[in-house]
Design a protein around this motif. Structure first.
Motif, PDB file in Angstrom:
ATOM      1  N   UNK A  63     -26.717  -5.903  47.424  1.00  0.00           N
ATOM      2  CA  UNK A  63     -26.920  -7.339  47.605  1.00  0.00           C
ATOM      3  C   UNK A  63     -28.377  -7.736  47.407  1.00  0.00           C
ATOM      4  N   UNK A  64     -28.578  -9.034  47.109  1.00  0.00           N
ATOM      5  CA  UNK A  64     -29.907  -9.632  47.028  1.00  0.00           C
ATOM      6  C   UNK A  64     -29.812 -11.071  47.516  1.00  0.00           C
ATOM      7  N   UNK A  65     -30.953 -11.676  47.794  1.00  0.00           N
ATOM      8  CA  UNK A  65     -30.937 -13.061  48.286  1.00  0.00           C
ATOM      9  C   UNK A  65     -30.336 -13.996  47.250  1.00  0.00           C
ATOM     10  N   UNK A  66     -30.816 -13.912  46.030  1.00  0.00           N
ATOM     11  CA  UNK A  66     -30.248 -14.743  44.967  1.00  0.00           C
ATOM     12  C   UNK A  66     -30.903 -16.095  44.822  1.00  0.00           C
ATOM     13  N   UNK A  67     -32.156 -16.221  45.254  1.00  0.00           N
ATOM     14  CA  UNK A  67     -32.904 -17.470  45.061  1.00  0.00           C
ATOM     15  C   UNK A  67     -33.713 -17.372  43.770  1.00  0.00           C
ATOM     16  N   UNK A  68     -33.729 -18.442  43.000  1.00  0.00           N
ATOM     17  CA  UNK A  68     -34.513 -18.454  41.761  1.00  0.00           C
ATOM     18  C   UNK A  68     -35.238 -19.787  41.619  1.00  0.00           C
ATOM     19  N   UNK A 113     -33.339 -25.983  36.415  1.00  0.00           N
ATOM     20  CA  UNK A 113     -32.985 -24.617  36.801  1.00  0.00           C
ATOM     21  C   UNK A 113     -32.179 -23.966  35.679  1.00  0.00           C
ATOM     22  N   UNK A 114     -32.463 -22.695  35.436  1.00  0.00           N
ATOM     23  CA  UNK A 114     -31.691 -21.929  34.460  1.00  0.00           C
ATOM     24  C   UNK A 114     -30.641 -21.104  35.203  1.00  0.00           C
ATOM     25  N   UNK A 115     -29.405 -21.152  34.732  1.00  0.00           N
ATOM     26  CA  UNK A 115     -28.346 -20.344  35.331  1.00  0.00           C
ATOM     27  C   UNK A 115     -28.401 -18.929  34.746  1.00  0.00           C
ATOM     28  N   UNK A 116     -27.740 -17.968  35.392  1.00  0.00           N
ATOM     29  CA  UNK A 116     -27.748 -16.594  34.861  1.00  0.00           C
ATOM     30  C   UNK A 116     -27.215 -16.473  33.436  1.00  0.00           C
ATOM     31  N   UNK A 117     -26.376 -17.433  33.015  1.00  0.00           N
ATOM     32  CA  UNK A 117     -25.828 -17.392  31.659  1.00  0.00           C
ATOM     33  C   UNK A 117     -26.695 -18.146  30.651  1.00  0.00           C
ATOM     34  N   UNK A 118     -27.866 -18.627  31.092  1.00  0.00           N
ATOM     35  CA  UNK A 118     -28.804 -19.262  30.169  1.00  0.00           C
ATOM     36  C   UNK A 118     -28.615 -20.754  29.985  1.00  0.00           C
TER      37      UNK A 118
END
Length: 348
Positions: A63-68, A85-90
């Motif tokens: 696990x990780x916090x997951x803040x970007x 904000x950029x999503x993980x899928x770009x």
């Protein structure tokens, strides 16, 4: 290839309890973790110092916090800030911080693009790409510098919240629960074109304020402006709301973008009075921000004032929403569209 870690930000207490149980951690660890997430707003599991080193290492394994952080911020002369904000899928989504005297409002997105395709909305021109997760919605709040000064939150950014209701309701739970942000539901407004199943479920499962996008009281014209009218009419929406007991704890409002020579005459104001008779609500009149390739214009302030005054004098409380951030891609979806097209080498 390394397996991506599961993010903790956006998890409810119940979900965190399942995680700690599966890892063999003590029952009280779940409340410690949500406290670090939603009260102390940490950015790493290492900061959760009341968890044993063994349990922190165990948690970090999967696990990780997951803040970007936002990838871009555009600041207006009036203090408004539009965050990208950029999503993980770009893909890209927007959140807008709006300071106003003793209020600080954040407008958040719930989807990448939108299925509703409203004529006047830049986000709808993008088409629909994806629902945002609870993590991606909450991150818009969690990761801006002004997060601790916020007084209000509105789901009026990119996307239709009722089209992604599971994730939106999860975020609302975290924001309003004792284990989460401790916010009053009265600090949060969710805006929708009015999807029937989502509307009924929201009314039953949340105490937050509701805003319905009206923009015209005439169903035939609303179909032209808002294709969702074909599936669920504004008259049906109003009938459901008329039969719902709105207490003082929840406010109902209707959003009404005023277009020049389209919906700005008193004929429309008179029809709104008829449509909303007997409902405790307000109308928010909004000036239109032009978007490319759409032949709609905003009306003048004199017309908006006359429209507001007619409604108020005839029992429908109306306000004119102040225009903010006009110098920084004010219209919703403009900045994300520009960024997406720039990366593809296309000119807006």
């Amino acid at each position: 290839m390394e397996t991506p870690k599961t993010v903790l930000l956006g998890k409810t207490l119940n979900e965190i309890q399942h995680i700690t149980q599966n890892l063999g951690m003590p029952k009280f660890a779940a409340k410690q973790i949500v406290s670090w997430l939603y009260e102390k707003k940490v950015v790493s599991i290492d900061e959760m110092t009341n968890l044993s080193l063994k349990h922190r290492e165990m948690l970090k394994g999967s696990y990780e916090i997951g803040a970007s952080a936002p990838v871009e911020a555009m600041r207006s002369v009036d203090g408004t800030v539009k965050y990208l904000f950029r999503t993980p899928t770009g893909n890209f989504v927007e959140a807008v911080y709006i300071p106003d005297e003793d209020r600080a409002t954040l407008c958040v997105s719930s989807q990448v693009g939108c299925k509703m395709n409203c004529k006047f909305c830049m986000t709808g021109k993008q088409g629909f790409t994806a629902n945002l997760t609870a993590n991606q919605i909450l991150n818009q709040i969690y990761s801006i510098p002004e997060r601790d000064t916020l007084t209000n939150l509105v789901f009026m950014g990119m996307g239709e919240p009722f089209d992604n209701l599971d994730e939106v309701l999860k975020v609302l739970e975290i924001l309003t629960s004792d284990y989460g942000y401790h916010w009053s539901p009265k600090r949060i407004t969710v805006s929708s074109v009015g999807l029937k199943k989502g509307l009924e479920r929201f009314l039953n499962e949340s105490d937050c304020h509701l805003a319905i996008s009206m923009h015209t009281p005439f169903p035939s014209q609303r179909k032209e402006l808002m294709p969702a009218e074909r599936a669920f009419s504004i008259t049906e929406i109003v009938d459901i709301l008329r039969n719902y007991d709105f207490s003082k704890q929840r406010r109902l409002s209707f959003e009404y973008i005023v277009f020049k020579d389209v919906n700005d005459s008193l004929v429309y104001a008179k029809e709104i009075v008829k449509l909303l008779r007997g409902i405790d609500c307000r109308i928010n009149l909004i000036r239109f921000h032009a978007i490319p390739n759409v032949n709609l214009e905003g009306t003048d302030m004199e017309t908006m004032v006359a429209f507001r005054d007619y409604l108020t004098q005839h029992g429908v409380f109306a306000t004119i929403r102040a225009s903010r951030g006009e110098d920084i891609f004010a219209a919703c979806g403009m900045l994300s569209t520009a960024k997406q097209q720039k990366e593809k080498g296309v000119t807006l």
